[in-house]
Motif scaffolding. Structure first.
Motif, short mmCIF file in Angstrom:
data_model
loop_
_atom_site.label_atom_id
_atom_site.label_comp_id
_atom_site.label_asym_id
_atom_site.label_seq_id
_atom_site.Cartn_x
_atom_site.Cartn_y
_atom_site.Cartn_z
N TRP A 156 42.62 65.08 -91.87
CA TRP A 156 41.68 65.55 -92.91
C TRP A 156 41.01 66.80 -92.37
O TRP A 156 40.47 66.82 -91.26
N CYS A 175 35.15 62.84 -95.97
CA CYS A 175 36.41 62.31 -95.42
C CYS A 175 36.52 60.81 -95.65
O CYS A 175 37.55 60.31 -96.10
N TRP A 179 39.30 58.72 -97.82
CA TRP A 179 40.12 57.67 -97.23
C TRP A 179 39.83 56.31 -97.83
O TRP A 179 40.67 55.41 -97.76
N ARG A 251 45.03 53.10 -96.15
CA ARG A 251 43.72 52.65 -96.56
C ARG A 251 43.46 51.17 -96.28
O ARG A 251 42.34 50.80 -95.93
#
Length: 258
Positions: A156, A175, A179, A251
């Motif tokens: 990222w 970020c 995510w 994730r």
């Protein structure tokens, strides 16, 4: 130098010109004496499959460094970490007329091979590394906030005009929102916005910025501190974990943010 293609072409020209050697040699660009010698030795009648180069390997030539091999071996036996530049100076003083690159290549064959670098791996969702990168662009200097997941190497990046605590908190929040989760640990470099020097400590030790502590408490990961491993240690320690094939389920590995 004339090779097999010239002989094939000459054979064709001799048949086409009705056996005129002078005309065939002129059109092929070959001297008449060479053509006559080939005809006398029967080289034009040899089958192409049997034609091989008659040049053997060249005999090895002694290098300029060869007389100084005993000196190099003796010096490395006494001082194994001696640099090639120092050995070059000593060989030069002893009369070595060659260059440095030849000596450096030979010294490289005498030193033991370095240990292979082992890629540092972490468990899924265990760790992410955070750092700033200084970027000089045509329109000015920008700072890239980079966050990398240790397991999947998911990257990222976002650019900011400043490198301060507010930028760090804003970028990390964005970020973690992208995510959809929070790693168990965030590994920071020694940023001024994360670690502050306290002169009240012995030798002016480093303390974690209180704002960073509150930010970490809000998102549920341990407060930032000094890295337990330096960057070279991170690359060379830890057992590698096999990565799954296909798209990584990123994730689900992360804990939901608070």
């Amino acid at each position: 130098m004339h090779g097999v293609p010239d002989r094939v072409y000459l054979r064709h020209l001799l048949q086409e010109a009705g056996g005129s050697r002078r005309e065939a040699a002129r059109r092929a660009g070959v001297g008449r004496s060479t053509l006559y010698r080939w005809l006398e030795e029967g080289l034009l009648d040899v089958p192409l499959e049997t034609l091989r180069a008659r040049y053997g390997p060249r005999p090895p030539r002694p290098s300029k460094l060869a007389p100084y091999h005993p000196l190099i071996h003796a010096r490395l036996a006494e001082f194994p970490a001696l640099q090639a530049t120092r050995l070059f100076a000593e060989c030069r003083a002893a009369g070595y007329p060659g260059g440095y690159s030849q000596l450096r290549a030979y010294v490289g064959t005498l030193r033991p091979a370095s240990a292979p670098v082992v890629r540092f791996e972490t468990a899924p969702g265990e760790q992410a590394q955070v750092d700033f990168a200084h970027c000089r662009l045509p329109w000015g200097i920008r700072y890239a906030l980079i966050v990398v997941l240790g397991y999947s190497r998911l990257l990222w990046v976002r650019f900011y005009p400043r490198q301060d605590l507010r930028t760090l908190q804003h970028g990390l929040a964005a970020c973690l929102d992208d995510w959809g989760g929070v790693p168990r640990h965030l590994l920071f470099d020694q940023m001024r916005s994360v670690l502050t020097r306290d002169d009240r400590l012995a030798g002016g030790g480093l303390l974690t910025n209180p704002e960073c502590q509150r930010f970490a408490q809000h998102y549920g990961f341990p407060p930032p501190g000094l890295p337990a491993l330096s960057r070279p240690d991170q690359r060379q320690s830890g057992a590698p974990h096999p990565l799954p094939a296909g798209q990584l389920p990123l994730r689900p590995h992360l804990r939901q943010r608070r």
